[in-house]
Design a protein around this motif. Structure first.
Motif, PDB file in Angstrom:
ATOM      1  N   ASP A   6      12.014  -0.356  -0.109  1.00  0.00           N
ATOM      2  CA  ASP A   6      12.554   0.931   0.319  1.00  0.00           C
ATOM      3  C   ASP A   6      12.193   1.116   1.794  1.00  0.00           C
ATOM      4  N   PRO A   7      13.173   1.085   2.700  1.00  0.00           N
ATOM      5  CA  PRO A   7      12.867   1.207   4.126  1.00  0.00           C
ATOM      6  C   PRO A   7      12.242   2.548   4.501  1.00  0.00           C
ATOM      7  N   ALA A   8      12.434   3.568   3.687  1.00  0.00           N
ATOM      8  CA  ALA A   8      11.830   4.872   3.965  1.00  0.00           C
ATOM      9  C   ALA A   8      10.326   4.862   3.710  1.00  0.00           C
ATOM     10  N   ARG A   9       9.842   3.889   2.951  1.00  0.00           N
ATOM     11  CA  ARG A   9       8.416   3.804   2.628  1.00  0.00           C
ATOM     12  C   ARG A   9       7.730   2.621   3.297  1.00  0.00           C
ATOM     13  N   GLU A  12      -1.174  -7.119   9.297  1.00  0.00           N
ATOM     14  CA  GLU A  12       0.131  -7.746   9.090  1.00  0.00           C
ATOM     15  C   GLU A  12       0.647  -7.394   7.710  1.00  0.00           C
ATOM     16  N   PRO A  13       1.961  -7.475   7.514  1.00  0.00           N
ATOM     17  CA  PRO A  13       2.540  -7.125   6.210  1.00  0.00           C
ATOM     18  C   PRO A  13       2.014  -8.037   5.098  1.00  0.00           C
ATOM     19  N   GLN A  14       1.405  -7.436   4.118  1.00  0.00           N
ATOM     20  CA  GLN A  14       0.804  -8.197   3.028  1.00  0.00           C
ATOM     21  C   GLN A  14       1.835  -8.899   2.155  1.00  0.00           C
ATOM     22  N   CYS A  15       2.973  -8.260   1.936  1.00  0.00           N
ATOM     23  CA  CYS A  15       4.004  -8.879   1.093  1.00  0.00           C
ATOM     24  C   CYS A  15       4.491 -10.179   1.711  1.00  0.00           C
ATOM     25  N   ALA A  16       4.787 -10.161   3.015  1.00  0.00           N
ATOM     26  CA  ALA A  16       5.270 -11.366   3.696  1.00  0.00           C
ATOM     27  C   ALA A  16       4.176 -12.425   3.768  1.00  0.00           C
ATOM     28  N   LEU A  17       2.953 -11.985   3.953  1.00  0.00           N
ATOM     29  CA  LEU A  17       1.818 -12.905   4.030  1.00  0.00           C
ATOM     30  C   LEU A  17       1.626 -13.664   2.715  1.00  0.00           C
ATOM     31  N   LEU A  18       1.809 -12.985   1.598  1.00  0.00           N
ATOM     32  CA  LEU A  18       1.538 -13.582   0.286  1.00  0.00           C
ATOM     33  C   LEU A  18       2.750 -14.227  -0.381  1.00  0.00           C
ATOM     34  N   CYS A  19       3.946 -13.972   0.125  1.00  0.00           N
ATOM     35  CA  CYS A  19       5.168 -14.486  -0.502  1.00  0.00           C
ATOM     36  C   CYS A  19       5.181 -16.015  -0.510  1.00  0.00           C
ATOM     37  N   PRO A  20       5.278 -16.631  -1.697  1.00  0.00           N
ATOM     38  CA  PRO A  20       5.243 -18.090  -1.772  1.00  0.00           C
ATOM     39  C   PRO A  20       6.521 -18.777  -1.288  1.00  0.00           C
ATOM     40  N   VAL A  21       7.620 -18.029  -1.152  1.00  0.00           N
ATOM     41  CA  VAL A  21       8.873 -18.649  -0.707  1.00  0.00           C
ATOM     42  C   VAL A  21       9.359 -18.091   0.632  1.00  0.00           C
ATOM     43  N   SER A  22       8.538 -17.300   1.286  1.00  0.00           N
ATOM     44  CA  SER A  22       8.851 -16.747   2.618  1.00  0.00           C
ATOM     45  C   SER A  22      10.231 -16.095   2.679  1.00  0.00           C
ATOM     46  N   CYS A  23      10.475 -15.174   1.759  1.00  0.00           N
ATOM     47  CA  CYS A  23      11.789 -14.520   1.698  1.00  0.00           C
ATOM     48  C   CYS A  23      11.729 -13.051   2.112  1.00  0.00           C
ATOM     49  N   PRO A  58       0.802  -1.223   0.000  1.00  0.00           N
ATOM     50  CA  PRO A  58       0.000   0.000   0.000  1.00  0.00           C
ATOM     51  C   PRO A  58       0.837   1.276   0.000  1.00  0.00           C
ATOM     52  N   ASN A  59       2.124   1.164   0.311  1.00  0.00           N
ATOM     53  CA  ASN A  59       2.999   2.335   0.355  1.00  0.00           C
ATOM     54  C   ASN A  59       3.914   2.449  -0.855  1.00  0.00           C
ATOM     55  N   GLU A  60       3.749   1.563  -1.811  1.00  0.00           N
ATOM     56  CA  GLU A  60       4.595   1.536  -3.009  1.00  0.00           C
ATOM     57  C   GLU A  60       6.072   1.495  -2.631  1.00  0.00           C
ATOM     58  N   ALA A  61       6.387   0.673  -1.619  1.00  0.00           N
ATOM     59  CA  ALA A  61       7.766   0.546  -1.138  1.00  0.00           C
ATOM     60  C   ALA A  61       8.546  -0.533  -1.871  1.00  0.00           C
ATOM     61  N   ILE A  62       7.877  -1.360  -2.643  1.00  0.00           N
ATOM     62  CA  ILE A  62       8.528  -2.493  -3.307  1.00  0.00           C
ATOM     63  C   ILE A  62       8.710  -2.200  -4.791  1.00  0.00           C
ATOM     64  N   SER A  63       9.916  -2.469  -5.268  1.00  0.00           N
ATOM     65  CA  SER A  63      10.205  -2.295  -6.687  1.00  0.00           C
ATOM     66  C   SER A  63      11.199  -3.372  -7.129  1.00  0.00           C
ATOM     67  N   LEU A  64      11.300  -3.553  -8.423  1.00  0.00           N
ATOM     68  CA  LEU A  64      12.221  -4.544  -8.965  1.00  0.00           C
ATOM     69  C   LEU A  64      13.632  -3.984  -8.932  1.00  0.00           C
ATOM     70  N   GLY A  65      14.515  -4.693  -8.253  1.00  0.00           N
ATOM     71  CA  GLY A  65      15.916  -4.297  -8.187  1.00  0.00           C
ATOM     72  C   GLY A  65      16.694  -4.954  -9.305  1.00  0.00           C
ATOM     73  N   PRO A  66      18.030  -4.876  -9.265  1.00  0.00           N
ATOM     74  CA  PRO A  66      18.854  -5.459 -10.323  1.00  0.00           C
ATOM     75  C   PRO A  66      18.709  -6.974 -10.446  1.00  0.00           C
ATOM     76  N   GLU A  67      18.492  -7.642  -9.306  1.00  0.00           N
ATOM     77  CA  GLU A  67      18.375  -9.106  -9.332  1.00  0.00           C
ATOM     78  C   GLU A  67      17.043  -9.602  -8.791  1.00  0.00           C
ATOM     79  N   VAL A  68      16.598  -9.013  -7.684  1.00  0.00           N
ATOM     80  CA  VAL A  68      15.337  -9.400  -7.052  1.00  0.00           C
ATOM     81  C   VAL A  68      14.599  -8.131  -6.629  1.00  0.00           C
TER      82      VAL A  68
END
Length: 86
Positions: free
Chosen positions: A34-37, A47-58, A20-30
């Motif tokens: 952005d910790p500021a967002r 709870e954090p939606q990214c961690a909740l939905l991540c299929p490999v728990s990374c 919801p904060n647009e903190a996630i973006s595609l980096g050079p490899e993965v």
């Protein structure tokens, strides 16, 4: 605390559109967070939606960016104010 994405990421693109904060973006490899967002979804979800939905728990907590729940709430309010001004 901000979250981070480890190199176990498979670039499945599940996390990025859910942030919801647009903190996630595609980096050079993965994908990267952005910790500021990143508010760990404080102000949006229980709870954090990214961690909740991540299929490999990374998506663990980033030990370099430890913040209290109150600090995350203040960051959420700051980001919300910026978004309302735009």
């Amino acid at each position: 605390m901000a979250l981070m994405i480890t190199h176990e990421c498979i670039n499945c693109d599940v996390c990025e559109p859910e942030c919801p904060n647009e903190a996630i973006s595609l980096g050079p490899e993965v994908y990267v967070i952005d910790p500021a967002r990143c508010t760990e979804c404080v102000g949006h979800f229980d709870e954090p939606q990214c961690a909740l939905l991540c299929p490999v728990s990374c998506i663990p907590v980033n030990p370099a960016h430890v913040e209290s729940r109150e600090a995350l709430w203040q960051k959420y309010l700051r980001l919300r104010t910026i978004n309302l001004q735009n």
